[in-house]
Design a protein around this motif. Structure first.
Motif, PDB file in Angstrom:
ATOM      1  N   LYS A 284       0.836  -1.202   0.000  1.00  0.00           N
ATOM      2  CA  LYS A 284       0.000   0.000   0.000  1.00  0.00           C
ATOM      3  C   LYS A 284       0.869   1.250   0.000  1.00  0.00           C
ATOM      4  CE  LYS A 284      -2.096   2.348   2.914  1.00  0.00           C
ATOM      5  NZ  LYS A 284      -2.794   2.800   4.137  1.00  0.00           N
ATOM      6  N   ARG A 285       1.939   1.236   0.773  1.00  0.00           N
ATOM      7  CA  ARG A 285       2.846   2.374   0.761  1.00  0.00           C
ATOM      8  C   ARG A 285       3.344   2.625  -0.664  1.00  0.00           C
ATOM      9  NH1 ARG A 285       5.928   3.676   4.997  1.00  0.00           N
ATOM     10  NH2 ARG A 285       6.010   1.535   5.767  1.00  0.00           N
ATOM     11  N   ARG A 286       3.692   1.546  -1.326  1.00  0.00           N
ATOM     12  CA  ARG A 286       4.170   1.678  -2.702  1.00  0.00           C
ATOM     13  C   ARG A 286       3.093   2.266  -3.612  1.00  0.00           C
ATOM     14  NH1 ARG A 286       7.568  -2.966  -5.590  1.00  0.00           N
ATOM     15  NH2 ARG A 286       9.200  -1.632  -4.733  1.00  0.00           N
ATOM     16  N   LEU A 287       1.879   1.807  -3.444  1.00  0.00           N
ATOM     17  CA  LEU A 287       0.779   2.336  -4.257  1.00  0.00           C
ATOM     18  C   LEU A 287       0.666   3.843  -4.094  1.00  0.00           C
ATOM     19  CD1 LEU A 287      -1.813   2.120  -5.981  1.00  0.00           C
ATOM     20  CD2 LEU A 287      -3.068   1.669  -3.868  1.00  0.00           C
ATOM     21  N   VAL A 288       0.688   4.302  -2.843  1.00  0.00           N
ATOM     22  CA  VAL A 288       0.562   5.737  -2.582  1.00  0.00           C
ATOM     23  C   VAL A 288       1.716   6.488  -3.249  1.00  0.00           C
ATOM     24  CG1 VAL A 288       0.639   7.508  -0.788  1.00  0.00           C
ATOM     25  CG2 VAL A 288      -0.737   5.444  -0.450  1.00  0.00           C
ATOM     26  N   THR A 289       2.929   5.977  -3.068  1.00  0.00           N
ATOM     27  CA  THR A 289       4.092   6.631  -3.669  1.00  0.00           C
ATOM     28  C   THR A 289       3.971   6.711  -5.185  1.00  0.00           C
ATOM     29  OG1 THR A 289       5.369   5.580  -1.904  1.00  0.00           O
ATOM     30  CG2 THR A 289       6.595   6.663  -3.647  1.00  0.00           C
ATOM     31  N   GLN A 290       3.538   5.618  -5.774  1.00  0.00           N
ATOM     32  CA  GLN A 290       3.426   5.602  -7.238  1.00  0.00           C
ATOM     33  C   GLN A 290       2.365   6.572  -7.725  1.00  0.00           C
ATOM     34  OE1 GLN A 290       2.809   1.376  -7.750  1.00  0.00           O
ATOM     35  NE2 GLN A 290       4.976   1.011  -8.229  1.00  0.00           N
ATOM     36  N   LEU A 291       1.233   6.626  -7.025  1.00  0.00           N
ATOM     37  CA  LEU A 291       0.183   7.567  -7.438  1.00  0.00           C
ATOM     38  C   LEU A 291       0.682   9.000  -7.304  1.00  0.00           C
ATOM     39  CD1 LEU A 291      -3.024   5.875  -5.959  1.00  0.00           C
ATOM     40  CD2 LEU A 291      -2.322   6.021  -8.353  1.00  0.00           C
ATOM     41  N   ARG A 292       1.466   9.253  -6.252  1.00  0.00           N
ATOM     42  CA  ARG A 292       2.026  10.597  -6.097  1.00  0.00           C
ATOM     43  C   ARG A 292       2.940  10.937  -7.272  1.00  0.00           C
ATOM     44  NH1 ARG A 292       3.381  10.274   0.205  1.00  0.00           N
ATOM     45  NH2 ARG A 292       1.368  10.989   0.995  1.00  0.00           N
ATOM     46  N   LEU A 293       3.753   9.987  -7.650  1.00  0.00           N
ATOM     47  CA  LEU A 293       4.626  10.221  -8.803  1.00  0.00           C
ATOM     48  C   LEU A 293       3.808  10.556 -10.038  1.00  0.00           C
ATOM     49  CD1 LEU A 293       7.209  10.161 -10.455  1.00  0.00           C
ATOM     50  CD2 LEU A 293       7.057   7.698 -10.550  1.00  0.00           C
ATOM     51  N   ILE A 294       2.770   9.786 -10.248  1.00  0.00           N
ATOM     52  CA  ILE A 294       1.947   9.993 -11.448  1.00  0.00           C
ATOM     53  C   ILE A 294       1.333  11.394 -11.460  1.00  0.00           C
ATOM     54  CG2 ILE A 294      -0.179   9.264 -12.605  1.00  0.00           C
ATOM     55  CD1 ILE A 294       0.502   6.385 -11.674  1.00  0.00           C
ATOM     56  N   PHE A 295       0.780  11.794 -10.339  1.00  0.00           N
ATOM     57  CA  PHE A 295       0.115  13.097 -10.316  1.00  0.00           C
ATOM     58  C   PHE A 295       1.117  14.248 -10.232  1.00  0.00           C
ATOM     59  CE2 PHE A 295      -3.529  10.406  -9.331  1.00  0.00           C
ATOM     60  CZ  PHE A 295      -4.439  10.940 -10.235  1.00  0.00           C
ATOM     61  N   ALA A 296       2.320  13.944  -9.753  1.00  0.00           N
ATOM     62  CA  ALA A 296       3.365  14.966  -9.789  1.00  0.00           C
ATOM     63  C   ALA A 296       3.834  15.183 -11.222  1.00  0.00           C
ATOM     64  CB  ALA A 296       4.545  14.541  -8.912  1.00  0.00           C
ATOM     65  N   GLY A 297       3.766  14.131 -12.025  1.00  0.00           N
ATOM     66  CA  GLY A 297       4.268  14.230 -13.390  1.00  0.00           C
ATOM     67  C   GLY A 297       3.301  14.903 -14.342  1.00  0.00           C
ATOM     68  N   ALA A 298       2.026  14.816 -14.049  1.00  0.00           N
ATOM     69  CA  ALA A 298       1.016  15.325 -14.975  1.00  0.00           C
ATOM     70  C   ALA A 298       1.284  16.756 -15.445  1.00  0.00           C
ATOM     71  CB  ALA A 298      -0.371  15.195 -14.351  1.00  0.00           C
ATOM     72  N   PRO A 299       1.623  17.702 -14.532  1.00  0.00           N
ATOM     73  CA  PRO A 299       1.861  19.079 -15.002  1.00  0.00           C
ATOM     74  C   PRO A 299       3.081  19.210 -15.907  1.00  0.00           C
ATOM     75  CG  PRO A 299       1.480  19.002 -12.626  1.00  0.00           C
ATOM     76  CD  PRO A 299       1.705  17.609 -13.067  1.00  0.00           C
ATOM     77  N   HIS A 300       4.018  18.246 -15.828  1.00  0.00           N
ATOM     78  CA  HIS A 300       5.266  18.359 -16.599  1.00  0.00           C
ATOM     79  C   HIS A 300       5.334  17.336 -17.721  1.00  0.00           C
ATOM     80  CE1 HIS A 300       5.858  19.550 -12.387  1.00  0.00           C
ATOM     81  NE2 HIS A 300       6.499  20.573 -12.901  1.00  0.00           N
ATOM     82  N   TRP A 301       4.147  16.935 -18.159  1.00  0.00           N
ATOM     83  CA  TRP A 301       4.065  15.820 -19.085  1.00  0.00           C
ATOM     84  C   TRP A 301       4.931  16.008 -20.328  1.00  0.00           C
ATOM     85  CZ3 TRP A 301      -1.071  12.864 -19.022  1.00  0.00           C
ATOM     86  CH2 TRP A 301      -0.896  11.605 -19.585  1.00  0.00           C
ATOM     87  N   ASN A 302       4.985  17.233 -20.823  1.00  0.00           N
ATOM     88  CA  ASN A 302       5.656  17.442 -22.112  1.00  0.00           C
ATOM     89  C   ASN A 302       7.142  17.734 -21.997  1.00  0.00           C
ATOM     90  OD1 ASN A 302       3.169  17.150 -23.520  1.00  0.00           O
ATOM     91  ND2 ASN A 302       2.620  19.190 -22.783  1.00  0.00           N
ATOM     92  N   ALA A 303       7.652  17.670 -20.767  1.00  0.00           N
ATOM     93  CA  ALA A 303       9.064  17.992 -20.561  1.00  0.00           C
ATOM     94  C   ALA A 303       9.990  17.007 -21.265  1.00  0.00           C
ATOM     95  CB  ALA A 303       9.385  18.031 -19.083  1.00  0.00           C
ATOM     96  N   VAL A 304       9.566  15.762 -21.379  1.00  0.00           N
ATOM     97  CA  VAL A 304      10.440  14.733 -21.931  1.00  0.00           C
ATOM     98  C   VAL A 304      10.219  14.535 -23.425  1.00  0.00           C
ATOM     99  CG1 VAL A 304      11.285  12.407 -21.590  1.00  0.00           C
ATOM    100  CG2 VAL A 304      10.198  13.627 -19.704  1.00  0.00           C
TER     101      VAL A 304
END
Lengths: 212, 212
Positions: free
Chosen positions: A191-211
């Motif tokens: 579950k800890r991993r799930l939370v961390t991964q979801l955070r990563l995903i939503f942290a990335g959304a605003p910077h989607w086009n950076a890569v």
DNA sequence: ATTAAAAGAGAACACCTGTTGACTTTAAGC
DNA sequence: GCTTAAAGTCAACAGGTGTTCTCTTTTAAT
């Protein structure tokens, strides 16, 4: 014409009871057999405390039983996820809270969820399609809810759909792993991993086009 | 003692040939049956063009056949993913290229991959464990390779592990969906989605702590 | 209390399964 | 070319399966 009145239906209490017993038996056997089509009609009847021929009073077929289970399980999931999605406003909070809610759901409905995830790519085509459709519905509802969030304002529809799909896949992967283990220490790690991964995903959304 | 020399082993050409025929037959039947334990020893023998009792010359058991298939499939995957991982340097490029490489791999090894993904949570505990171990190995190798990248310099070990797990889950979800469809238009849509999702993930890594 | 529809039990069927033992055939090594 | 271990065949078994048919029991509605 005078009334060809279909005689008022019988409503025998045994009907519902045995039907439930059969469905519960199948879910129960699912825990051991790990696959619906690997379990026999006779096993299900035996587990339900009923003679094999009585099975046919309730279902045409094992396939019909499976479909009934899928429908019921999908509906339970739909209801729960609807509640969870309804409170997503502050990303900071809802990731953790949604994970907690889903963890609780998984604990209470682990049999039906196990059934859904196993038969998602199982042997029965009808079952596969029903489950795929149910999950696709959840994914699209998540899309429309995510679209309302501030963080999605700069994403087009396809990106939102891909984001939803990623979230759904991540949650499903978590569920599959969590259902496969019995150690509670490993479950909390998952579950800890799930939370961390979801955070990563939503942290990335605003910077989607950076890569790209 | 004089040589109790074990007579030089026989090396009958039929041995390898029939063994392969049995393994190929099982993979072939997997396409229809969608589940290893739902297929019978007799079916496999029939498909391989061999009498049932001949099966026992090569495997103790259906379980043994399954394990042999799992080992072989995992080894093929390990080799391919090793090559793919070896060329990850420029994120901008390798996401797309890795996806292409994996797509090709999936096309060429779709039978064995299908087997692995189906039996990952299948009915046979030994198989499940072997596959879980093989996938965990891939995940940990991905971790060590990602750790060398610039984008991972500000992540701790647990974050890198969670990132790898997310990538692996995303790729597996792609593979499961791609193997479940036959329409090539849908397959390309799935690959496009995979690339987009991986971009999102790697775009998010530098901003991981923005939400938490 | 009577009725009759629906639920359940029981027995039987034809079929497919895993596993076995005794056999025949193959072909590598001398 | 003989020999012989190993591969493949054949026939049989005990047991589980889905399905059907007939019969008995239950119980809601009259």
């Amino acid at each position: 014409m005078s009334k060809p009145k279909k005689r008022s239906t019988r409503n025998d209490p045994r009907r519902e009871r045995t039907r439930r017993a059969l469905m519960d038996a199948a879910l129960e056997l699912m825990q051991e057999a790990h696959s619906f089509n690997a379990m026999s009609l006779r096993e299900v009847a035996r587990e339900a405390g009923v003679v094999p021929s009585a099975f046919y009073r309730h279902f045409d077929d094992m396939s019909a039983l499976g479909l009934a289970l899928a429908m019921e399980s999908l509906e339970a999931m739909r209801a729960e996820l609807g509640v969870i999605r309804h409170e997503l406003t502050e990303p900071r909070l809802w990731i953790e809270e949604s994970a907690n809610a889903f963890e609780r759901y998984l604990k209470e409905h682990h049999q039906s969820t196990h059934f859904l995830l196993r038969e998602r790519y199982g042997s029965n085509p009808t079952l596969r399609q029903a489950i795929a459709q149910g999950l696709a519905l959840q994914q699209s509802e998540l899309s429309t809810d995510l679209a309302r969030l501030p963080l999605a304002q700069h994403l087009d529809n396809e990106q939102i759909a891909d984001l939803s799909a990623l979230v759904v896949n991540t949650v499903i992967s978590y569920a599959e792993a969590a259902l496969a283990t019995e150690q509670s220490t490993q479950k909390t790690a998952l579950k800890r991993r799930l939370v961390t991964q979801l955070r990563l995903i939503f942290a990335g959304a605003p910077h989607w086009n950076a890569v790209s």
